[in-house]
Design a protein around this motif. Structure first.
Motif, short mmCIF file in Angstrom:
data_model
loop_
_atom_site.label_atom_id
_atom_site.label_comp_id
_atom_site.label_asym_id
_atom_site.label_seq_id
_atom_site.Cartn_x
_atom_site.Cartn_y
_atom_site.Cartn_z
N PRO A 1 17.75 -88.49 36.37
CA PRO A 1 16.99 -89.46 35.57
C PRO A 1 15.52 -89.49 35.97
O PRO A 1 15.17 -89.45 37.15
N THR B 1 13.49 -87.11 35.11
CA THR B 1 13.02 -85.72 35.06
C THR B 1 13.39 -85.11 33.72
O THR B 1 14.54 -85.19 33.29
N GLU B 2 12.43 -84.52 33.06
CA GLU B 2 12.71 -83.85 31.80
C GLU B 2 12.67 -82.34 31.99
O GLU B 2 11.62 -81.77 32.29
N VAL B 3 13.82 -81.71 31.83
CA VAL B 3 13.91 -80.26 31.91
C VAL B 3 13.80 -79.71 30.50
O VAL B 3 14.39 -80.26 29.56
N THR B 4 13.05 -78.63 30.32
CA THR B 4 12.80 -78.08 28.99
C THR B 4 13.52 -76.74 28.80
O THR B 4 13.89 -76.07 29.78
N ARG C 1 18.41 -75.51 25.03
CA ARG C 1 18.14 -76.94 24.97
C ARG C 1 19.33 -77.75 25.49
O ARG C 1 19.15 -78.78 26.16
N GLU D 1 4.48 -76.93 33.45
CA GLU D 1 5.88 -76.81 33.06
C GLU D 1 6.50 -75.53 33.61
O GLU D 1 7.61 -75.54 34.16
N HIS E 1 20.67 -80.93 32.60
CA HIS E 1 19.93 -81.09 33.86
C HIS E 1 19.07 -82.35 33.83
O HIS E 1 18.93 -83.03 34.86
N SER E 2 18.50 -82.67 32.69
CA SER E 2 17.69 -83.89 32.57
C SER E 2 18.57 -85.12 32.81
O SER E 2 18.16 -86.06 33.49
N ALA E 3 19.77 -85.12 32.26
CA ALA E 3 20.68 -86.25 32.42
C ALA E 3 21.13 -86.41 33.87
O ALA E 3 21.38 -87.53 34.34
N ALA F 1 19.22 -77.61 29.23
CA ALA F 1 18.10 -78.44 29.71
C ALA F 1 18.47 -79.92 29.66
O ALA F 1 18.16 -80.68 30.60
N ALA F 2 19.13 -80.35 28.58
CA ALA F 2 19.51 -81.75 28.45
C ALA F 2 20.49 -82.16 29.55
O ALA F 2 20.43 -83.28 30.08
#
Length: 337
Positions: free
Chosen positions: A274, A276-279, A263, A309, A269-271, A266-267
């Motif tokens: 902007p 895009t939500e990586v899980t 997690r 996903e 990469h999401s940051a 993933a956070a």
């Protein structure tokens, strides 16, 4: 989606596959819906997920029937992988590798899948009463007959007991060396994930050295690595995880640091992107994809959202820092056998 090759014949498939088993067998029967499963397969094909993995024993037989229905009008877009050699008995699973049975089983699978050819036919389990060369020879005859394009082998029952949870594949490699003398092995299917990396020790290197495709089974740890399972939530009686040592409330809680690590990556990469939500699931799949150019993760999925996903994970590139953090995660606790 990126394409990857399987075997000396250079058969091309999407970098991420689709395990169809959960749609009709082994996981949460009350959540299985035929119409939803058909939409899930179509969503996979729409996103370049071409490898559809099934087996005659899933159901038994119902999974192949479902895949056959889903492929109506779309067969040319799919790479169909199914299996032979394992039957569902009254009390336990039974291996059957007799050549006559293999030939009949192939014809039955072709009918259920509503196709003229199976792209990859895998030996699900070796029959201890039949030399594996005889079983493999019968499968090779199916290639000559035009019913099958390539052959694969599942690494089942090949674990030794060296170390807690060890899954060494020495027995599988010996078996592969034997059948390779009869007919080329195009793919090996075995478990590979962040919390079950044992195939990296010897089995994956064996495949890499010979250009053999590696189908990574359970790349999301039967759902644990998605971070969506809550320790102690319980599973339905027909769900295999309800009886699995790693899915007790205690072990799920003990292994949460692995999910926390995924997690965190993933956070980050999401940051960095902007909107895009990586899980955690995508990080887990990207790690499997990074293990080699012939590695194809085959996550199981019942719903369209999960297919979307998982497919998106093919575009996620982990950095050296990410990979170092995954390598530093604690080893999973609890028996996996």
């Amino acid at each position: 989606m990126e394409r990857r090759t399987i075997g000396a014949a250079a058969l091309e498939v999407g970098a991420v596959g689709l395990g169809c088993m959960p749609m009709s067998w082994a996981y949460s029967g009350s959540r299985q819906r035929g119409a939803a499963s058909l939409r899930t397969v179509h969503a996979a094909l729409d996103r370049g997920v071409t490898l559809l993995d099934t087996a005659d024993m899933y159901g038994p037989f119902t999974n192949e029937l479902l895949v056959g229905r889903a492929l109506k009008g779309r067969r040319a877009q799919a790479f169909v992988s199914t299996k032979v050699g394992l039957l569902v008995g009254e009390q336990h699973l039974v291996a059957n590798g007799r050549p006559g049975y293999v030939r009949r089983a192939c014809d039955a699978s072709l009918r259920r899948l509503q196709t003229d050819v199976i792209d990859l036919y895998q030996l699900h389990r070796e029959d201890p009463e039949v030399p594996v060369e005889e079983t493999w020879g019968a499968m090779a005859e199916l290639v000559s007959a035009g019913k099958v394009r390539a052959l694969g082998l599942c690494a089942v029952g090949a674990r030794s007991g060296r170390g807690p949870g060890a899954r060494l594949h020495d027995g599988t490699i010996r078996k592969l060396e034997r059948v390779q003398q009869v007919f080329p092995v195009s793919a090996v299917q075995a478990e590979l994930s962040v919390w079950s990396p044992e195939a990296l020790e010897s089995l994956l290197p064996w495949c890499e050295a010979r250009g053999v495709g590696f189908l990574a089974a359970m790349p999301l740890g039967s759902g644990f690595l998605t971070g969506t399972l809550t320790p102690g939530e319980g599973f339905e009686r027909d769900d295999l995880r309800a009886r699995h040592p790693r899915f007790t409330a205690e072990m799920m809680a003990a292994n949460q640091p692995i999910v926390v690590g995924l997690r965190r990556i993933a956070a980050r990469h999401s940051a960095a992107a902007p909107g895009t939500e990586v899980t955690p699931a995508q990080v887990a799949l990207a790690w499997v994809l990074s293990r080699g150019r012939h590695v194809v993760p085959v996550p199981g999925a019942k719903r369209e959202c999960w297919v979307r996903e998982n497919a998106a994970a093919a575009g996620l590139r982990l950095t050296a820092q990410d990979l170092a953090e995954v390598a530093a995660l604690p080893a999973a606790l609890g028996s996996w056998d």
